[in-house]
Design a protein around this motif. Structure first.
Motif, PDB file in Angstrom:
ATOM      1  N   TYR A 151      69.930  26.470  72.496  1.00 10.62           N
ATOM      2  CA  TYR A 151      70.254  27.982  72.404  1.00 10.62           C
ATOM      3  C   TYR A 151      69.992  28.793  73.530  1.00 10.62           C
ATOM      4  N   THR A 152      70.813  30.298  73.532  1.00  3.47           N
ATOM      5  CA  THR A 152      69.979  30.826  74.164  1.00  3.47           C
ATOM      6  C   THR A 152      70.570  32.440  73.510  1.00  3.47           C
ATOM      7  N   ASP A 153      70.330  33.464  75.084  1.00  5.78           N
ATOM      8  CA  ASP A 153      71.388  34.362  74.261  1.00  5.78           C
ATOM      9  C   ASP A 153      72.177  34.752  74.812  1.00  5.78           C
ATOM     10  N   VAL A 154      73.116  33.784  75.170  1.00  2.00           N
ATOM     11  CA  VAL A 154      75.031  34.353  75.319  1.00  2.00           C
ATOM     12  C   VAL A 154      75.056  33.127  74.167  1.00  2.00           C
TER      13      VAL A 154
ATOM     14  N   VAL B 127      78.718  28.931  77.898  1.00  2.00           N
ATOM     15  CA  VAL B 127      78.800  29.242  79.306  1.00  2.00           C
ATOM     16  C   VAL B 127      80.050  29.794  79.290  1.00  2.00           C
ATOM     17  N   TYR B 128      80.279  30.983  80.930  1.00  2.00           N
ATOM     18  CA  TYR B 128      80.908  31.804  80.645  1.00  2.00           C
ATOM     19  C   TYR B 128      81.950  31.838  81.750  1.00  2.00           C
ATOM     20  N   THR B 129      83.288  32.158  82.357  1.00  2.00           N
ATOM     21  CA  THR B 129      83.663  31.722  83.511  1.00  2.00           C
ATOM     22  C   THR B 129      82.831  32.610  84.818  1.00  2.00           C
ATOM     23  N   THR B 130      82.354  33.256  84.260  1.00  2.00           N
ATOM     24  CA  THR B 130      81.029  34.224  85.379  1.00  2.00           C
ATOM     25  C   THR B 130      80.114  34.089  84.812  1.00  2.00           C
ATOM     26  N   ASP B 131      79.037  35.189  84.384  1.00  2.00           N
ATOM     27  CA  ASP B 131      77.757  35.537  83.848  1.00  2.00           C
ATOM     28  C   ASP B 131      78.106  36.705  83.357  1.00  2.00           C
ATOM     29  N   PRO B 132      78.248  36.699  82.038  1.00  2.00           N
ATOM     30  CA  PRO B 132      78.552  37.476  81.483  1.00  2.00           C
ATOM     31  C   PRO B 132      77.965  38.638  80.831  1.00  2.00           C
ATOM     32  N   ASN B 133      76.744  38.937  81.483  1.00  2.00           N
ATOM     33  CA  ASN B 133      76.129  39.739  81.703  1.00  2.00           C
ATOM     34  C   ASN B 133      76.562  40.988  83.141  1.00  2.00           C
ATOM     35  N   ILE B 134      77.071  40.263  84.119  1.00  2.00           N
ATOM     36  CA  ILE B 134      77.572  41.011  84.707  1.00  2.00           C
ATOM     37  C   ILE B 134      79.280  41.565  84.894  1.00  2.00           C
TER      38      ILE B 134
HETATM   39  P1  ADP Z   1      67.521  30.963  78.303  1.00  2.00           P
HETATM   40  O1  ADP Z   1      65.965  32.083  78.232  1.00  2.00           O
HETATM   41  O2  ADP Z   1      67.591  30.716  77.040  1.00  2.00           O
HETATM   42  O3  ADP Z   1      67.064  29.859  78.884  1.00  2.00           O
HETATM   43  P2  ADP Z   1      68.533  32.426  80.513  1.00  2.00           P
HETATM   44  O4  ADP Z   1      68.361  33.267  80.528  1.00  2.00           O
HETATM   45  O5  ADP Z   1      67.628  31.286  81.705  1.00  2.00           O
HETATM   46  O6  ADP Z   1      68.158  31.777  78.957  1.00  2.00           O
HETATM   47  O7  ADP Z   1      70.183  31.670  80.794  1.00  2.00           O
HETATM   48  C1  ADP Z   1      71.169  32.592  80.513  1.00  2.00           C
HETATM   49  C2  ADP Z   1      71.344  33.591  81.482  1.00  2.00           C
HETATM   50  O8  ADP Z   1      72.820  32.863  82.048  1.00  2.00           O
HETATM   51  C3  ADP Z   1      72.322  34.615  79.771  1.00  2.00           C
HETATM   52  O9  ADP Z   1      71.718  35.248  79.725  1.00  2.00           O
HETATM   53  C4  ADP Z   1      73.781  34.478  81.762  1.00  2.00           C
HETATM   54  O10 ADP Z   1      73.037  36.084  81.809  1.00  2.00           O
HETATM   55  C5  ADP Z   1      72.802  33.927  82.632  1.00  2.00           C
HETATM   56  N1  ADP Z   1      74.424  33.574  82.987  1.00  2.00           N
HETATM   57  C6  ADP Z   1      74.430  32.981  84.272  1.00  2.00           C
HETATM   58  N2  ADP Z   1      75.769  32.620  84.593  1.00  2.00           N
HETATM   59  C7  ADP Z   1      76.431  32.253  82.968  1.00  2.00           C
HETATM   60  C8  ADP Z   1      77.450  31.495  82.836  1.00  2.00           C
HETATM   61  N3  ADP Z   1      78.739  31.543  83.968  1.00  2.00           N
HETATM   62  N4  ADP Z   1      77.625  31.406  81.137  1.00  2.00           N
HETATM   63  C9  ADP Z   1      76.340  31.774  80.707  1.00  2.00           C
HETATM   64  N5  ADP Z   1      75.625  32.824  81.044  1.00  2.00           N
HETATM   65  C10 ADP Z   1      75.493  32.512  82.104  1.00  2.00           C
END
Ligand code: ADP
Ligand code: ASP
Ligand code: MG
Length: 411
Positions: free
Chosen positions: A172-175, A178-185
């Protein structure tokens, strides 16, 4: 009765309200007739704060003490969650790494799990107890506390799931997955329904920090199904599992970036046998991982050698290389921490040509200079100036059609 391991990351346990939210989610899973083991990270920002304290006292902290300090954030969150569950009327107990025990080697800061004794946890579970285990930490055979590398709670969770033969490991995390790339950028990033262990392994090792690389290695080795989901809603997540025929059709499934690298160049190295071994031996002995290595064509019996290490090891590596460079009579050593590695990953690359040239063209159109290149069967990586990271990720994501067609195939 199923056995489920649930791991909650730093943002998910970032304050007391969020820890109570996690307690409710854990209780719901328990009430659905499951045995539940919970693995927690420290509150978000906490481990960085602890690293900061250590660095204020020492520029190169003694590694045993460093781990003693930075492992403490998890002790707070597991105690608080177990307390919250008890308040709600459940029986819950917290466990530190050595109490499980999670036995590791003695590589402080990036220890590897060697074995996990699951008996005590199994006994508690059979007794109706919810086990809450500290992520990120273990104990070596001498009883020293070790840590598993940043983001290591993911590895604790998957390794525990393997050792306890759990039916599922949920991260369980904050997204939402797993997305095609980092959804935060990249706003166009699309959530994947499934991803193969191999692709996830590449994505993680190339910077997609949503899962720590070693956790995916464990998942692949022991075939643990891993579901990545959000702790803030009930949206379906991404299943990390064995590759199937459908996945191979996708040429590029993700774009990743890693700003946590730094470049070291050794200039005018005498080009003779044994020089590379001499340069890299001290780094290996110091436990410093070298990532990409490029050696230029030799000119008048001299060559330039460039390689990358993680940013956190940059200063240490530079110091060691400067020492060796003197011994081997290299002309100079220059370091550059302002780089990033941008990569494309996809199982379908095995059977498709022209992917690399398309990647280079897309970058050149944007005026992005490529400093280093490395490839494997299912990935291509380029080192660029860090200021181009976001731009490179967005244009590659767009150029390889990730927001559109690929995502539809995986929906
Ligand atoms: P946690 O504290 O729950 O372990 P992390 O910060 O380690 O969370 O990992 C989650 C983050 O990973 C997301 O907020 C996102 O910015 C980053 N991230 C990078 N690449 C991806 C990706 N392909 N799909 C999802 N998240 C990604
Ligand atoms: N708290 C540790 C870190 O910040 C471990 C983790 O979050 O997985 O790296
Ligand atoms: Mg993490």
């Amino acid at each position: 009765m199923a056995l489920i391991v649930q791991k909650y990351g730093g943002t998910s346990v970032g304050n007391i309200e969020r820890i109570k939210n996690v307690a409710r989610r854990v209780a719901n899973t328990f009430n659905e007739n499951n045995r539940v083991v919970v693995v927690l990270s420290a509150m978000s920002g906490e481990t960085n704060k602890l690293v900061g304290y250590a660095n204020e006292v020492s520029e190169f902290p003694v590694s045993r003490e460093y781990d003693m300090i930075i492992s403490t954030g998890e002790q707070v969150t597991i105690g608080l969650l177990a307390l919250a569950l008890n308040e709600m009327g459940y029986r819950a107990k917290s466990f530190l790494g050595h109490q499980v025990p999670i036995v590791t080697d003695s590589q402080f800061g990036s220890a590897r799990i060697e074995s996990i004794g699951g008996e005590k946890i199994m006994r508690e579970l059979k007794d109706g107890v919810i086990a809450v285990v500290a992520g990120f930490q273990g104990v070596d055979s001498d009883g020293n506390i070790t840590t598993l590398g940043r983001g290591g709670s993911d590895t604790t969770a998957v390794a525990l799931a393997a050792a306890l033969k759990a039916d599922l490991c949920e991260i369980y995390t904050d997204v939402e997955g797993v997305y095609t790339t980092d959804p935060n950028i990249c706003q166009d990033a699309r959530k994947l329904k499934k991803i193969s262990y191999d692709e996830m392994l590449e994505m993680a090792s190339l910077g997609a920090k949503v899962l720590q690389t070693r956790s995916v290695e464990f998942a692949k080795k022991y075939e643990v199904p891993v579901m990545v989901r959000s702790s803030f809603n009930d949206a379906p997540g991404t299943l990390v599992c064995k590759e199937d025929a459908e996945m191979e059709k996708v040429v590029v499934s993700g774009v990743t970036y890693n700003k946590d690298e730094a470049k070291i160049s050794v200039l005018r190295v005498p080009d003779r046998p044994g020089i590379a071994a001499k340069l890299f031996r001290p780094l290996t002995e110091a436990g410093i991982n070298v990532d990409m290595i490029v050696q230029n064509i030799s000119h008048d019996a001299h060559t330039d050698l460039t390689f990358t290490v993680s940013k956190s090891e940059f200063k240490r590596a530079l110091k060691l290389v400067k020492e060796t460079a003197g011994e081997i009579e290299a002309k100079d050593v220059v370091g550059d921490p302002n780089i990033a590695k941008v990569s494309i990953v996809g199982a379908g690359m095995r059977s498709h040509a022209g992917i690399a040239s398309k990647m280079f063209e897309v970058m050149s159109k944007e005026g992005i200079n490529i400093q280093m290149i490395s490839t494997s069967e299912i990935k291509i990586s380029c080192v660029v100036d860090v200021k181009y990271t976001e731009l490179a990720v967005r244009v590659l994501h767009e150029a390889f059609g990730l927001a559109g067609e690929v995502a539809e195939e995986t929906e």
